[in-house]
Design a protein around this motif. Structure first.
Motif, PDB file in Angstrom:
ATOM      1  N   ASP A  10       0.566  -0.876   0.310  1.00 40.92           N
ATOM      2  CA  ASP A  10      -0.178   0.243   0.281  1.00 40.92           C
ATOM      3  C   ASP A  10       0.851   1.252  -0.158  1.00 40.92           C
ATOM      4  OD1 ASP A  10      -2.113   1.872   0.110  1.00 40.92           O
ATOM      5  OD2 ASP A  10      -2.374   1.130   2.061  1.00 40.92           O
ATOM      6  N   LEU A  12       0.326   4.061  -0.812  1.00 43.65           N
ATOM      7  CA  LEU A  12       0.069   5.323  -0.588  1.00 43.65           C
ATOM      8  C   LEU A  12      -0.406   5.110   0.305  1.00 43.65           C
ATOM      9  CD1 LEU A  12       0.095   7.612  -3.735  1.00 43.65           C
ATOM     10  CD2 LEU A  12       1.875   8.198  -1.818  1.00 43.65           C
ATOM     11  N   ARG A  13      -0.649   5.063   1.778  1.00 38.01           N
ATOM     12  CA  ARG A  13       0.551   5.368   2.473  1.00 38.01           C
ATOM     13  C   ARG A  13       0.698   4.549   3.456  1.00 38.01           C
ATOM     14  NH1 ARG A  13      -1.591  11.229   4.963  1.00 38.01           N
ATOM     15  NH2 ARG A  13      -3.084   9.795   4.462  1.00 38.01           N
ATOM     16  N   ALA A  14      -0.005   3.406   3.517  1.00 43.25           N
ATOM     17  CA  ALA A  14      -0.324   2.231   4.616  1.00 43.25           C
ATOM     18  C   ALA A  14       1.653   1.706   5.139  1.00 43.25           C
ATOM     19  CB  ALA A  14      -1.124   1.385   5.059  1.00 43.25           C
ATOM     20  N   GLU A  55      -5.861   6.664   9.968  1.00 44.88           N
ATOM     21  CA  GLU A  55      -6.054   7.469   8.678  1.00 44.88           C
ATOM     22  C   GLU A  55      -7.557   6.742   8.431  1.00 44.88           C
ATOM     23  OE1 GLU A  55      -7.216   6.954   5.417  1.00 44.88           O
ATOM     24  OE2 GLU A  55      -6.572   5.248   5.440  1.00 44.88           O
ATOM     25  N   GLY A  58      -7.735   9.808   4.165  1.00 46.46           N
ATOM     26  CA  GLY A  58      -6.228  10.410   4.359  1.00 46.46           C
ATOM     27  C   GLY A  58      -6.378  11.026   5.667  1.00 46.46           C
ATOM     28  N   ASN A  68      -1.178   9.490   9.128  1.00 42.22           N
ATOM     29  CA  ASN A  68      -0.546   8.812   8.079  1.00 42.22           C
ATOM     30  C   ASN A  68       0.729   8.956   7.287  1.00 42.22           C
ATOM     31  OD1 ASN A  68      -0.338   5.718   7.073  1.00 42.22           O
ATOM     32  ND2 ASN A  68      -1.635   6.237   5.537  1.00 42.22           N
ATOM     33  N   THR A  87      -5.705   2.415   9.727  1.00 43.66           N
ATOM     34  CA  THR A  87      -6.022   2.470   7.567  1.00 43.66           C
ATOM     35  C   THR A  87      -7.333   2.109   7.010  1.00 43.66           C
ATOM     36  OG1 THR A  87      -4.561   1.502   6.403  1.00 43.66           O
ATOM     37  CG2 THR A  87      -3.451   3.397   8.130  1.00 43.66           C
ATOM     38  N   THR A  88      -7.779   2.777   6.223  1.00 48.18           N
ATOM     39  CA  THR A  88      -8.609   2.395   5.703  1.00 48.18           C
ATOM     40  C   THR A  88      -8.513   1.122   4.286  1.00 48.18           C
ATOM     41  OG1 THR A  88      -9.191   4.998   5.100  1.00 48.18           O
ATOM     42  CG2 THR A  88     -10.506   4.108   3.847  1.00 48.18           C
ATOM     43  N   ASN A  89      -7.796   0.894   3.986  1.00 47.58           N
ATOM     44  CA  ASN A  89      -7.504  -0.138   3.229  1.00 47.58           C
ATOM     45  C   ASN A  89      -6.103  -0.719   3.356  1.00 47.58           C
ATOM     46  OD1 ASN A  89      -9.592   0.611   0.964  1.00 47.58           O
ATOM     47  ND2 ASN A  89      -7.684   2.017   0.052  1.00 47.58           N
ATOM     48  N   GLY A  90      -4.849  -0.395   3.699  1.00 47.27           N
ATOM     49  CA  GLY A  90      -3.893  -1.016   4.530  1.00 47.27           C
ATOM     50  C   GLY A  90      -4.074  -1.965   5.064  1.00 47.27           C
ATOM     51  N   LEU A 222      -5.177  12.196  -2.245  1.00 48.89           N
ATOM     52  CA  LEU A 222      -3.872  13.030  -1.392  1.00 48.89           C
ATOM     53  C   LEU A 222      -3.599  14.225  -1.996  1.00 48.89           C
ATOM     54  CD1 LEU A 222      -1.075   9.852  -0.221  1.00 48.89           C
ATOM     55  CD2 LEU A 222      -3.147  10.773   0.994  1.00 48.89           C
TER      56      LEU A 222
HETATM   57  C1  MLT Z   1      -5.056   3.438   3.401  1.00 49.12           C
HETATM   58  O1  MLT Z   1      -4.563   2.581   3.945  1.00 49.12           O
HETATM   59  O2  MLT Z   1      -5.897   3.320   2.600  1.00 49.12           O
HETATM   60  C2  MLT Z   1      -3.874   4.524   2.422  1.00 49.12           C
HETATM   61  O3  MLT Z   1      -3.058   4.070   3.633  1.00 49.12           O
HETATM   62  C3  MLT Z   1      -4.942   5.508   2.174  1.00 49.12           C
HETATM   63  C4  MLT Z   1      -4.702   6.921   2.624  1.00 49.12           C
HETATM   64  O4  MLT Z   1      -3.231   6.790   2.475  1.00 49.12           O
HETATM   65  O5  MLT Z   1      -4.565   7.108   3.819  1.00 49.12           O
END
Ligand code: MLT
Length: 274
Positions: A10, A12-14, A55, A58, A68, A87-90, A222
């Motif tokens: 991930d 950006l950015r996890a 986050e 973001g 994050n 975080t949302t996705n990572g 971002l």
């Molecule tokens: C995530 O885990 O969704 C990302 O890291 C989102 C982000 O960059 O804020």
């Protein structure tokens, strides 16, 4: 993924942020799916040792110490600390890999170290976290960069079958196109390794990567939040030489002790690929 090696990506950015935090001397990163779970888990840690980070949309979560952005996770702020992180996705992508035998975390910031750590592995899954359920450009670029580092690993096996699936080929082509490298017409093993002969060359490759990432949705999100610097940070190829490992039973990311030094490669210029 059961029984295989997974690499969670991930950019950006996890994963970039977790690599940075551990390279800055954080003791561990405790991975949580939900905000409330993170708050609860933090209460079980000694106050002076814990940091809440992560986050939603973001932005830093209300009441959390850090967001994050990788640049927030400095040695002054995180050395010796346990970071409870959501975080949302990572973090979801990490938890998704709970049945894998080994789970590593990759960003461009530790690309060569991860490529080297995978050299002896037979079956590897590159797990791209993506954005809002879709594949994201920067994650695909890193998957392609990792595949391109495996020049000792034939892309075609002894029986003539391709050992990469089409998604890896697409990612590898995208990476080569982003860096203006030739895309082979025939599917022969790739030979190109990342090699930077001097700092100027490294800077120019990182700038090309940053521009390529900016075309993707993750980067555009971002940019809309004014977080330009995070994209530049995430484009620093091989800034660190650590390989974080996720322990899915305890939902914690650490680095093996022998991996802890040197943490930053910048002094003396970029590190060469393995
Ligand atoms: C995530 O885990 O969704 C990302 O890291 C989102 C982000 O960059 O804020």
């Amino acid at each position: 993924l059961a029984g295989t090696t997974a690499v969670v990506i991930d950019v950006l950015r996890a994963t970039t942020t977790i690599v940075t935090a551990l390279a800055a001397g954080a003791r561990e990163v405790l991975v949580c799916r939900a905000i409330e779970e993170a708050r609860q888990r933090a209460t079980r840690l000694p106050g002076e040792r814990r940091i809440l980070g992560g986050e939603r949309g973001g932005l830093r979560i209300r009441g959390f110490d850090l967001g994050n952005s990788p640049s927030e996770f400095t040695p002054e702020r995180v050395a010796g600390k346990s970071i409870v992180f959501t975080t949302t996705n990572g973090t979801r992508a990490l938890l998704h890999c709970r049945h894998a035998k080994r789970v590593l975390l990759a960003g461009f910031v530790n690309l060569s170290a991860v490529a080297k750590a995978l050299e002896a592995e037979k079956e590897i899954h590159l797990v791209c976290a993506g954005t809002r359920g879709e594949i994201s450009r920067e994650d695909a670029l890193l998957a392609g960069a990792l595949a391109n580092c495996w020049s000792d690993r034939p892309a075609v096996d002894d029986d003539g079958w391709e050992s990469w699936n089409d998604q890896v080929w697409l990612a590898a082509d995208a990476w080569r196109e982003a860096l203006d490298l030739p895309i082979p017409r025939h599917r022969y093993p790739m030979q190109k390794r990342l090699k930077f002969h001097n700092k100027a060359e490294w800077r120019s490759e990182c700038a090309a990567l940053e521009n390529a990432m900016k075309l993707g949705q993750g980067a555009r999100d971002l940019l809309a939040l004014g977080l330009h610097d995070d994209i530049a940070f995430a484009s620093q190829i091989d800034e660190f030489s650590i390989v974080p490992v996720f322990d899915s039973k305890n939902r914690v990311v650490t680095v093996a002790p022998q991996d802890c030094a040197p943490k930053r490669n910048r002094q003396g210029g970029p590190r060469r690929s393995p």
